[in-house]
Design a protein around this motif. Structure first.
Motif, PDB file in Angstrom:
ATOM      1  N   SER A  37       7.076   5.796  -5.631  1.00 52.12           N
ATOM      2  CA  SER A  37       6.761   5.171  -4.350  1.00 52.12           C
ATOM      3  C   SER A  37       5.260   5.182  -4.144  1.00 52.12           C
ATOM      4  O   SER A  37       4.517   5.853  -4.851  1.00 52.12           O
ATOM      5  CB  SER A  37       7.445   5.922  -3.209  1.00 52.12           C
ATOM      6  N   SER A 137       2.178  -2.532   9.913  1.00 46.12           N
ATOM      7  CA  SER A 137       3.419  -2.345   9.173  1.00 46.12           C
ATOM      8  C   SER A 137       4.411  -1.485   9.953  1.00 46.12           C
ATOM      9  O   SER A 137       4.039  -0.500  10.599  1.00 46.12           O
ATOM     10  CB  SER A 137       3.139  -1.685   7.818  1.00 46.12           C
ATOM     11  N   LYS A 138       5.677  -1.874   9.890  1.00 38.60           N
ATOM     12  CA  LYS A 138       6.726  -1.098  10.545  1.00 38.60           C
ATOM     13  C   LYS A 138       7.217   0.050   9.656  1.00 38.60           C
ATOM     14  O   LYS A 138       7.957   0.924  10.102  1.00 38.60           O
ATOM     15  CB  LYS A 138       7.893  -2.008  10.924  1.00 38.60           C
ATOM     16  N   ASP A 139       6.795   0.035   8.388  1.00 37.85           N
ATOM     17  CA  ASP A 139       7.140   1.108   7.460  1.00 37.85           C
ATOM     18  C   ASP A 139       6.069   2.188   7.548  1.00 37.85           C
ATOM     19  O   ASP A 139       4.909   1.938   7.208  1.00 37.85           O
ATOM     20  CB  ASP A 139       7.217   0.549   6.035  1.00 37.85           C
ATOM     21  N   ASN A 141       5.364   4.572   5.719  1.00 39.33           N
ATOM     22  CA  ASN A 141       4.748   4.867   4.428  1.00 39.33           C
ATOM     23  C   ASN A 141       3.798   3.767   3.960  1.00 39.33           C
ATOM     24  O   ASN A 141       3.103   3.943   2.959  1.00 39.33           O
ATOM     25  CB  ASN A 141       5.818   5.086   3.361  1.00 39.33           C
ATOM     26  N   ARG A 142       3.803   2.634   4.654  1.00 40.55           N
ATOM     27  CA  ARG A 142       2.920   1.522   4.306  1.00 40.55           C
ATOM     28  C   ARG A 142       1.877   1.264   5.383  1.00 40.55           C
ATOM     29  O   ARG A 142       0.979   0.448   5.178  1.00 40.55           O
ATOM     30  CB  ARG A 142       3.720   0.235   4.085  1.00 40.55           C
ATOM     31  N   ARG A 143       1.989   1.946   6.502  1.00 38.97           N
ATOM     32  CA  ARG A 143       1.084   1.670   7.620  1.00 38.97           C
ATOM     33  C   ARG A 143      -0.274   2.329   7.401  1.00 38.97           C
ATOM     34  O   ARG A 143      -0.357   3.520   7.083  1.00 38.97           O
ATOM     35  CB  ARG A 143       1.690   2.159   8.928  1.00 38.97           C
TER      36      ARG A 143
END
Length: 355
Positions: A37, A137-139, A141-143
């Motif tokens: 990831s 981002s709503k994730d 881990n990606r924001r």
């Protein structure tokens, strides 16, 4: 696809490590982590096929504001372009360009995290798109936090005897002091930035301060954090020049005779120094500079980066190391494929200082 290399293959010799890791992975090895990831630590192999990450494209998200100004070298107290180690045959810039991108998500008055980018404005377009897309981002881990991108042009030319080489390949805190004491105040006090954001300020929290670079700029990113972790702690290096590129007549040769090679070999600085509060991303390309050189040259980029990754892992650092197949030094397609992941990993766990 990003594949994590299993640690049992870590003992292979440097020249075979990436290929051996690829060849040895099977279904049983991958059972625990099928695909790495964007926020996992450790080693990742990518390629040989590459695509531009969607988050690095213009997706129509709200845009921030970009500012540009110049800093004359002659006015610098740290890099004025007259160092005694400079080769007179190598040109020195009269002034360096500074490009600042403030994302739409930044709120005036907050102490902004930031990313210093060496060799600016290189790759700034990708970082701009990442900020536009990933701050929303709503994730989780990606924001990305709404960090300020500060792209700083080098002083000119390349390699030993150059102003760029002096700034990036010297094993000292000189570049960190230049950024901290000269560049950052110039950014904070620039009249156009102040007009757009009257309460604009950059964070003093070292965990909110990143540095990114490729080649010697990558080595410089590590060096800034290494010598001044109280200022800079999030470090991104692509095709890092962890080789003997320091000027032969530099005063620092007395303490670090093989330049950045000392991080992982000879003096083994990473291994033999108390662990520092740093989060470090490194990368090397399969066909990076002088990949077939023997160790005696102290100039094999693949060897240098493999050993750097080994040292970071052994010392217990928060690190991520990408080996890109079928690519070359500072290959653009590697940035296009990985930079969104790299930024997500680099800023993972960051919480803005409330002050």
């Amino acid at each position: 696809m990003l594949i994590s290399c299993h640690s049992t293959f870590r003992s292979l010799v440097w020249a075979l490590a990436p290929i051996a890791c690829l060849g040895s992975i099977d279904a049983s090895v991958l059972a625990d982590d099928q695909v790495a990831s964007s926020v996992q630590n450790g080693r990742v192999v990518i390629g040989p096929d590459y695509e531009v990450a969607p988050e690095l494209k213009d997706q129509g998200a709200p845009k921030g504001k970009q500012f540009e100004f110049a800093m004359p070298l002659s006015e610098s107290k740290i890099f004025d372009g007259t160092d005694s180690t400079l080769d007179p045959r190598k040109d020195v810039r009269k002034q360096r360009k500074i490009v600042v991108y403030v994302p739409a998500a930044y709120q005036d008055g907050t102490a902004a995290p930031f990313l210093v980018m060496h060799d600016g404005p290189s790759r700034l377009n990708l970082v701009r798109n990442a900020l536009d897309n990933m701050t929303n981002s709503k994730d989780p881990n990606r924001r990305l936090p709404a960090f300020i991108a500060i792209a700083v042009q080098n002083g000119g030319n390349d390699s030993k005897g150059s102003q760029r080489g002096l700034e990036y390949d010297t094993m000292s805190d000189r570049l960190a002091r230049f950024i901290q004491l000269e560049v950052l105040p110039a950014v904070e006090n620039h009249p156009e930035i102040r007009a757009a954001y009257p309460n604009f300020k950059l964070t003093d929290d070292p965990w909110g301060r990143g540095v990114m670079g490729c080649s010697s700029g990558g080595a410089a990113a590590l060096t800034m954090g290494w010598f001044r972790p109280e200022w800079f702690r999030r470090l991104i290096t692509y095709s890092g020049t962890f080789v003997d590129q320091q000027d032969d007549d530099a005063p620092e040769e007395a303490d670090y005779p093989l330049g950045a090679w000392e991080y992982h070999s000879s003096m083994k600085l990473i291994e033999n120094t108390e662990k520092k509060p740093l989060r470090i991303f490194t990368h090397v390309a399969e066909n990076d500079n002088r990949a077939n050189d023997p160790e005696s040259t102290y100039h094999n980029w693949v060897m240098a980066n493999e050993r750097t990754a080994d040292a970071l892992e052994a010392k217990g650092y928060e690190y991520r190391y990408v080996f890109s197949k079928a690519t070359r030094h500072c290959d653009r397609k590697v940035f296009e494929a990985t930079l969104a992941d790299t930024l997500a990993w680099m800023w993972h766990g960051y919480e803005a200082d409330a002050k």
